[in-house]
Design an enzyme around this catalytic site. Structure first.
Site, PDB file in Angstrom:
ATOM      1  N   ASP A   1       2.044 -10.270  -2.243  1.00 10.74           N
ATOM      2  CA  ASP A   1       2.651  -9.527  -1.138  1.00 10.74           C
ATOM      3  C   ASP A   1       4.210  -9.936  -1.342  1.00 10.74           C
ATOM      4  O   ASP A   1       4.566 -11.247  -0.998  1.00 10.74           O
ATOM      5  CB  ASP A   1       2.043 -10.246   0.083  1.00 10.74           C
ATOM      6  CG  ASP A   1       2.648  -9.191   1.216  1.00 10.74           C
ATOM      7  OD1 ASP A   1       3.571  -8.472   1.147  1.00 10.74           O
ATOM      8  OD2 ASP A   1       1.997  -9.391   2.387  1.00 10.74           O
TER       9      ASP A   1
ATOM     10  N   SER B   1       0.711  -1.301   0.003  1.00 12.44           N
ATOM     11  CA  SER B   1      -0.155   0.185   0.071  1.00 12.44           C
ATOM     12  C   SER B   1       1.014   1.214  -0.131  1.00 12.44           C
ATOM     13  O   SER B   1       0.515   2.221  -0.538  1.00 12.44           O
ATOM     14  CB  SER B   1      -0.997  -0.093   1.158  1.00 12.44           C
ATOM     15  OG  SER B   1      -0.589   0.008   2.195  1.00 12.44           O
TER      16      SER B   1
END
Ligand code: 4NP
Length: 157
Positions: free
Chosen positions: A125, A15
């Site tokens: 991720d 993010s």
């Protein structure tokens, strides 16, 4: 002002990368007075930390600024304060739904939902895969499509 919040698990890899990339795209379109960008994590483990070294290296390589960015955990008030809450994966979306009540018009979804033709809609991720380049390519594509969508939606041409 249109407010966009990017969400991942730790707020150190994906993010913050999306926040920095999206802010650069917004500035390139000279829309910084119209669109505000932030990011946060579902978890609190990395509160106050800068982005992960892998994310920083990648942003440096692409000449994208991330000054002063520090990880923070999402708060229930974030669900009231943003117009687009953009998660990196489906688990983030599920977790977001348990945190509080979003305001009525808020959009909650995944970044790659804005990209046609990708089979996989979760951003991998790199904290676990180690592949920051793969994540960057998907984040960039997602951010470009998200900005196009927002500009169209809000007549920002
Ligand atoms: P991110 O990656 O959600 O993209 O920031 C992670 C970073 C840290 C952890 C998990 C994911 N962690 O468990 O500490």
């Amino acid at each position: 002002m249109i407010r966009v919040l990017f969400v991942c698990l730790g707020n150190i890899c994906r993010s913050p990368m999306a926040e920095a990339v999206f802010r650069k795209l917004v500035e390139q379109e000279k829309l910084q007075d119209n669109i505000q960008v932030d990011s946060c994590g579902i978890g609190s483990w990395h509160e106050g930390n800068p982005p992960h070294e892998g994310t920083r290296k990648l942003l440096d390589a692409h000449d994208i600024r991330y000054d002063d960015m520090q990880a923070r955990q999402i708060q229930p008030t974030d669900l009231q304060g943003f117009d687009y809450i953009i998660a990196m994966d489906e688990q983030n979306v599920k977790d977001l739904r348990t945190i509080g009540y979003p305001k009525e018009q808020v959009y909650i979804g995944r970044l790659l939902d804005f990209v046609n033709g990708t089979f996989e809609k979760d951003v991998p991720d790199p904290y676990f895969t180690g592949d920051f380049n793969q994540t960057y390519a998907l984040v960039m594509e997602g951010c470009q499509q998200l900005l196009k969508h927002i500009m169209k939606q809000h007549h920002l041409y």
